[in-house]
Design a protein around this motif. Structure first.
Motif, PDB file in Angstrom:
ATOM      1  N   GLU A 277      31.499 -15.019 -35.093  1.00  0.00           N
ATOM      2  CA  GLU A 277      31.792 -15.387 -36.480  1.00  0.00           C
ATOM      3  C   GLU A 277      32.974 -14.570 -37.012  1.00  0.00           C
ATOM      4  O   GLU A 277      33.849 -15.092 -37.705  1.00  0.00           O
ATOM      5  N   TRP A 278      33.021 -13.302 -36.658  1.00  0.00           N
ATOM      6  CA  TRP A 278      34.144 -12.458 -37.064  1.00  0.00           C
ATOM      7  C   TRP A 278      35.437 -12.936 -36.403  1.00  0.00           C
ATOM      8  O   TRP A 278      36.481 -13.023 -37.057  1.00  0.00           O
ATOM      9  N   GLU A 279      35.376 -13.289 -35.132  1.00  0.00           N
ATOM     10  CA  GLU A 279      36.587 -13.710 -34.436  1.00  0.00           C
ATOM     11  C   GLU A 279      37.083 -15.071 -34.908  1.00  0.00           C
ATOM     12  O   GLU A 279      38.295 -15.333 -34.878  1.00  0.00           O
ATOM     13  N   GLN A 280      36.206 -15.937 -35.366  1.00  0.00           N
ATOM     14  CA  GLN A 280      36.671 -17.202 -35.918  1.00  0.00           C
ATOM     15  C   GLN A 280      37.526 -16.981 -37.164  1.00  0.00           C
ATOM     16  O   GLN A 280      38.487 -17.717 -37.405  1.00  0.00           O
ATOM     17  N   LYS A 281      37.182 -15.983 -37.948  1.00  0.00           N
ATOM     18  CA  LYS A 281      38.002 -15.659 -39.120  1.00  0.00           C
ATOM     19  C   LYS A 281      39.356 -15.106 -38.688  1.00  0.00           C
ATOM     20  O   LYS A 281      40.363 -15.314 -39.349  1.00  0.00           O
ATOM     21  N   LEU A 282      39.375 -14.416 -37.570  1.00  0.00           N
ATOM     22  CA  LEU A 282      40.589 -13.771 -37.082  1.00  0.00           C
ATOM     23  C   LEU A 282      41.504 -14.745 -36.349  1.00  0.00           C
ATOM     24  O   LEU A 282      42.726 -14.761 -36.564  1.00  0.00           O
ATOM     25  N   TYR A 283      40.925 -15.575 -35.471  1.00  0.00           N
ATOM     26  CA  TYR A 283      41.708 -16.396 -34.558  1.00  0.00           C
ATOM     27  C   TYR A 283      41.652 -17.891 -34.854  1.00  0.00           C
ATOM     28  O   TYR A 283      42.329 -18.674 -34.181  1.00  0.00           O
ATOM     29  N   GLY A 284      40.850 -18.296 -35.814  1.00  0.00           N
ATOM     30  CA  GLY A 284      40.736 -19.716 -36.129  1.00  0.00           C
ATOM     31  C   GLY A 284      39.524 -20.352 -35.485  1.00  0.00           C
ATOM     32  O   GLY A 284      38.706 -19.692 -34.854  1.00  0.00           O
ATOM     33  N   ARG A 285      39.424 -21.652 -35.646  1.00  0.00           N
ATOM     34  CA  ARG A 285      38.254 -22.397 -35.175  1.00  0.00           C
ATOM     35  C   ARG A 285      37.975 -22.115 -33.704  1.00  0.00           C
ATOM     36  O   ARG A 285      38.882 -22.163 -32.877  1.00  0.00           O
ATOM     37  N   TYR A 286      36.714 -21.850 -33.404  1.00  0.00           N
ATOM     38  CA  TYR A 286      36.302 -21.637 -32.010  1.00  0.00           C
ATOM     39  C   TYR A 286      36.608 -22.898 -31.207  1.00  0.00           C
ATOM     40  O   TYR A 286      36.309 -24.024 -31.636  1.00  0.00           O
ATOM     41  N   PRO A 287      37.199 -22.775 -30.007  1.00  0.00           N
ATOM     42  CA  PRO A 287      37.740 -23.939 -29.312  1.00  0.00           C
ATOM     43  C   PRO A 287      36.767 -24.751 -28.462  1.00  0.00           C
ATOM     44  O   PRO A 287      37.162 -25.795 -27.925  1.00  0.00           O
ATOM     45  N   PHE A 288      35.502 -24.304 -28.314  1.00  0.00           N
ATOM     46  CA  PHE A 288      34.612 -24.990 -27.377  1.00  0.00           C
ATOM     47  C   PHE A 288      33.334 -25.462 -28.068  1.00  0.00           C
ATOM     48  O   PHE A 288      33.081 -25.144 -29.231  1.00  0.00           O
ATOM     49  N   GLY A 289      32.526 -26.222 -27.329  1.00  0.00           N
ATOM     50  CA  GLY A 289      31.349 -26.851 -27.903  1.00  0.00           C
ATOM     51  C   GLY A 289      30.197 -25.911 -28.184  1.00  0.00           C
ATOM     52  O   GLY A 289      29.340 -26.205 -29.015  1.00  0.00           O
ATOM     53  N   SER A 290      30.139 -24.807 -27.488  1.00  0.00           N
ATOM     54  CA  SER A 290      29.096 -23.814 -27.720  1.00  0.00           C
ATOM     55  C   SER A 290      29.612 -22.456 -27.273  1.00  0.00           C
ATOM     56  O   SER A 290      30.600 -22.357 -26.544  1.00  0.00           O
ATOM     57  N   VAL A 291      28.929 -21.426 -27.751  1.00  0.00           N
ATOM     58  CA  VAL A 291      29.259 -20.062 -27.360  1.00  0.00           C
ATOM     59  C   VAL A 291      28.022 -19.448 -26.739  1.00  0.00           C
ATOM     60  O   VAL A 291      26.974 -20.094 -26.631  1.00  0.00           O
ATOM     61  N   GLY A 292      28.099 -18.209 -26.319  1.00  0.00           N
ATOM     62  CA  GLY A 292      26.921 -17.542 -25.777  1.00  0.00           C
ATOM     63  C   GLY A 292      27.297 -16.436 -24.825  1.00  0.00           C
ATOM     64  O   GLY A 292      28.371 -15.828 -24.932  1.00  0.00           O
ATOM     65  N   GLY A 293      26.431 -16.186 -23.872  1.00  0.00           N
ATOM     66  CA  GLY A 293      26.673 -15.138 -22.887  1.00  0.00           C
ATOM     67  C   GLY A 293      25.484 -15.005 -21.962  1.00  0.00           C
ATOM     68  O   GLY A 293      24.376 -15.468 -22.276  1.00  0.00           O
ATOM     69  N   ILE A 294      25.725 -14.383 -20.809  1.00  0.00           N
ATOM     70  CA  ILE A 294      24.668 -14.169 -19.826  1.00  0.00           C
ATOM     71  C   ILE A 294      24.701 -12.705 -19.406  1.00  0.00           C
ATOM     72  O   ILE A 294      25.733 -12.217 -18.940  1.00  0.00           O
ATOM     73  N   ASN A 295      23.595 -12.012 -19.602  1.00  0.00           N
ATOM     74  CA  ASN A 295      23.473 -10.614 -19.175  1.00  0.00           C
ATOM     75  C   ASN A 295      22.610 -10.603 -17.919  1.00  0.00           C
ATOM     76  O   ASN A 295      21.427 -10.958 -17.962  1.00  0.00           O
ATOM     77  N   VAL A 296      23.225 -10.234 -16.776  1.00  0.00           N
ATOM     78  CA  VAL A 296      22.546 -10.406 -15.500  1.00  0.00           C
ATOM     79  C   VAL A 296      22.664  -9.141 -14.660  1.00  0.00           C
ATOM     80  O   VAL A 296      23.662  -8.423 -14.716  1.00  0.00           O
ATOM     81  N   LEU A 297      21.639  -8.886 -13.877  1.00  0.00           N
ATOM     82  CA  LEU A 297      21.656  -7.777 -12.931  1.00  0.00           C
ATOM     83  C   LEU A 297      22.230  -8.280 -11.609  1.00  0.00           C
ATOM     84  O   LEU A 297      21.669  -9.167 -10.969  1.00  0.00           O
ATOM     85  N   ALA A 298      23.383  -7.730 -11.233  1.00  0.00           N
ATOM     86  CA  ALA A 298      24.064  -8.123  -9.991  1.00  0.00           C
ATOM     87  C   ALA A 298      24.587  -6.852  -9.337  1.00  0.00           C
ATOM     88  O   ALA A 298      25.685  -6.392  -9.654  1.00  0.00           O
ATOM     89  N   PRO A 299      23.820  -6.258  -8.429  1.00  0.00           N
ATOM     90  CA  PRO A 299      24.169  -4.942  -7.872  1.00  0.00           C
ATOM     91  C   PRO A 299      25.550  -4.859  -7.241  1.00  0.00           C
ATOM     92  O   PRO A 299      26.126  -3.775  -7.156  1.00  0.00           O
ATOM     93  N   ASN A 300      26.106  -5.988  -6.794  1.00  0.00           N
ATOM     94  CA  ASN A 300      27.416  -5.954  -6.148  1.00  0.00           C
ATOM     95  C   ASN A 300      28.584  -5.973  -7.128  1.00  0.00           C
ATOM     96  O   ASN A 300      29.728  -5.784  -6.733  1.00  0.00           O
ATOM     97  N   VAL A 301      28.301  -6.219  -8.410  1.00  0.00           N
ATOM     98  CA  VAL A 301      29.394  -6.482  -9.339  1.00  0.00           C
ATOM     99  C   VAL A 301      29.689  -5.247 -10.187  1.00  0.00           C
ATOM    100  O   VAL A 301      30.117  -4.230  -9.695  1.00  0.00           O
ATOM    101  N   GLY A 302      29.452  -5.314 -11.505  1.00  0.00           N
ATOM    102  CA  GLY A 302      29.760  -4.190 -12.370  1.00  0.00           C
ATOM    103  C   GLY A 302      30.940  -4.453 -13.282  1.00  0.00           C
ATOM    104  O   GLY A 302      31.640  -3.537 -13.696  1.00  0.00           O
ATOM    105  N   TYR A 303      31.195  -5.710 -13.605  1.00  0.00           N
ATOM    106  CA  TYR A 303      32.234  -6.049 -14.583  1.00  0.00           C
ATOM    107  C   TYR A 303      31.768  -7.257 -15.380  1.00  0.00           C
ATOM    108  O   TYR A 303      30.763  -7.901 -15.052  1.00  0.00           O
ATOM    109  N   SER A 304      32.492  -7.545 -16.439  1.00  0.00           N
ATOM    110  CA  SER A 304      32.200  -8.721 -17.257  1.00  0.00           C
ATOM    111  C   SER A 304      33.343  -9.713 -17.109  1.00  0.00           C
ATOM    112  O   SER A 304      34.488  -9.324 -16.859  1.00  0.00           O
TER     113      SER A 304
END
Length: 472
Positions: A277-304
């Motif tokens: 919501e804060w970024e929509q004020k900063l950058y304009g209308r959100y460009p996609f149909g939905s937003v969200g995120g996935i927080n997952v345990l992946a021992p081989n990774v370690g980045y977003s």
């Protein structure tokens, strides 16, 4: 992408062959049918992407076996020929075996060769402007890429499933694709998993059906998506499907093993809503149909990673939820990197610089350090690397501090040069101008100078096109 730990090691070896290439027939040669290029022309990744056609839509159907970790899949690619094609390539990487391949419903000859080429010869030449479909049936255990300079990507096994993280070249490990930043397409996904597991992907859910011991999830991604931003996540998740105050659909998922908190799923969903919501004020209308995120345990990774519409926050071990500044970074990418994607990988600073600056702005506007304080710290730090050019970091350095902090410093210098009023208008206008398309550094410079009515050549020469520490 937010790199939280160094990425490591070496790329796995590839290739299995099937079918035969056929030379041009006399009729094809006479009418000017020629092969599509086996690369899209990116100097950092010459094997990535292909020429001769424009991919328009991918329909991906896969079944996941939790015991063997294998997938049984079919990809249907809808494309348009951009030349008279005698044959064309898709990118397909690793040990997956193709059992059937058709072009417009007819069996086609194919060969897997080189680093990642799936070379397809249709029964008849394809005229320029013609729409066609490619159906590929395949199966096996997709590989994980572990590149010495760029680290882990591709199909990554987790403790209870898998997650596909494709930047910069991982998509081809799990489906045949024109793996180029500048050939965006829409997608739909049909993912069948053992009952009890869940499957998420880009876009919005389009129905779930349980039959016997399996459950099938459908997702539809209606906005053009670069292949490096395509994502699938399979596992156990606590999913929240809500609406932000502005009415934007917000679908978040938390792997219960990734964070030790009874309220983690609600907290993650709420924090995502607040930041977007804060970024929509900063950058304009959100460009996609939905937003969200996935927080997952992946021992081989370690980045977003800023997978389109639904960033993935991968953790090596259980810990806290993503911080607000990390959310600001990955969600800022939805405008810078996802809606507007670099035409080639050397322009990645337009992704990472703005995403990093999103962190600085979030802090500045929420009672933390100002962007100027972040700039000063980086400028005066002995750890800041002033080698390399922001506008052309080199293949092995696209995820270095060069394209993150130094790029954010460039954006801050631009802000100071044009003033806050014009700057905040500019950062709305730029992603709106190129929404769902691609852009280059030169286009950004030209747009900025036109928008601000200022000659900014000295600024960009010092901060973007030159090595070394610029004078203030």
């Amino acid at each position: 992408m937010a790199r939280l730990t160094p990425r490591a090691l070496s790329i796995a070896a590839i290739v299995a062959a099937a079918g035969l290439l056929t030379p041009l027939s006399a009729a094809q040669a006479k009418t000017g049918f020629t092969p599509g290029a086996p690369g899209a022309g990116d100097p950092y990744f010459p094997d990535m992407g292909n020429g001769g056609y424009d991919a328009r839509h991918y329909s991906l159907s896969l079944s996941y076996d939790a015991g063997t970790k294998a997938i049984d899949a079919q990809a249907t690619i809808s494309a348009t020929a951009t030349q008279n094609l005698s044959r064309f390539d898709l990118d397909f990487l690793g040990p997956l075996k193709i059992s059937k391949l058709k072009v417009d419903g007819q069996p086609a000859k194919f060969e897997r060769t080189g680093a990642q080429e799936l070379v397809i010869t249709p029964p008849h030449g394809l005229h320029k402007g013609r729409s066609f479909t490619v159906d590929v049936a395949y199966s096996g255990v997709p590989q994980m890429i572990d590149d010495k300079a760029l680290g882990i990507s591709g199909w990554i096994q987790t403790h209870d499933g898998a997650v596909a993280l494709s930047q910069p070249f991982g998509s081809a490990t799990w489906y045949p694709v024109n793996d180029s930043t500048d050939d965006k397409a829409t997608y739909d996904f049909t993912i069948t998993v053992p009952k009890g597991l869940q499957a998420l992907a880009n876009g919005e859910p389009a129905g779930t059906r349980t039959h016997g011991s399996t459950t099938t999830y459908r997702w539809v991604d209606r906005q053009p998506t670069a292949s490096e931003l395509v994502m699938v996540a399979i596992g156990h998740f606590d999913v929240k499907d809500t609406r932000t105050p502005s009415g934007l659909r917000n679908i978040t998922a938390v792997d219960p093993t990734s964070v030790k908190s009874a309220t983690a799923a609600d907290d993650f969903n709420r924090a995502t809503s607040d930041v977007i919501e804060w970024e929509q004020k900063l950058y304009g209308r959100y460009p996609f149909g939905s937003v969200g995120g996935i927080n997952v345990l992946a021992p081989n990774v370690g980045y977003s990673l800023e997978t389109q519409g639904r960033p993935v926050y991968a953790r090596r071990s259980a810990g806290a939820l993503p911080s607000a500044d990390l959310l600001a970074h990955e969600l800022g990418h939805q405008w810078f990197g996802d809606a507007v994607t670099p035409a080639q990988w050397k322009h990645i600073w337009l992704n990472e610089g703005f995403a990093t600056y999103s962190e600085w702005l979030y802090s500045e506007q929420h009672g933390g350090q100002t962007a100027q304080q972040y700039f000063d710290q980086a400028y005066n730090s002995p750890d800041t690397d002033w080698t390399g050019k922001v506008a052309d970091p080199g293949r092995d350095h696209i995820f270095d501090d060069l394209t993150y902090t130094r790029a954010a410093m460039t954006i801050h210098q631009l802000r100071k040069a044009v003033g806050d009023k014009v700057f905040f208008q500019l950062i709305k206008a730029w992603p709106a101008e190129h929404r769902y398309g691609n852009a280059t550094t030169a286009q950004f410079v030209a747009f900025t100078e036109h928008f601000t009515h200022k000659n900014l050549d000295k600024l960009f020469k010092a901060w973007v096109y030159s090595e070394g520490k610029p004078a203030l």
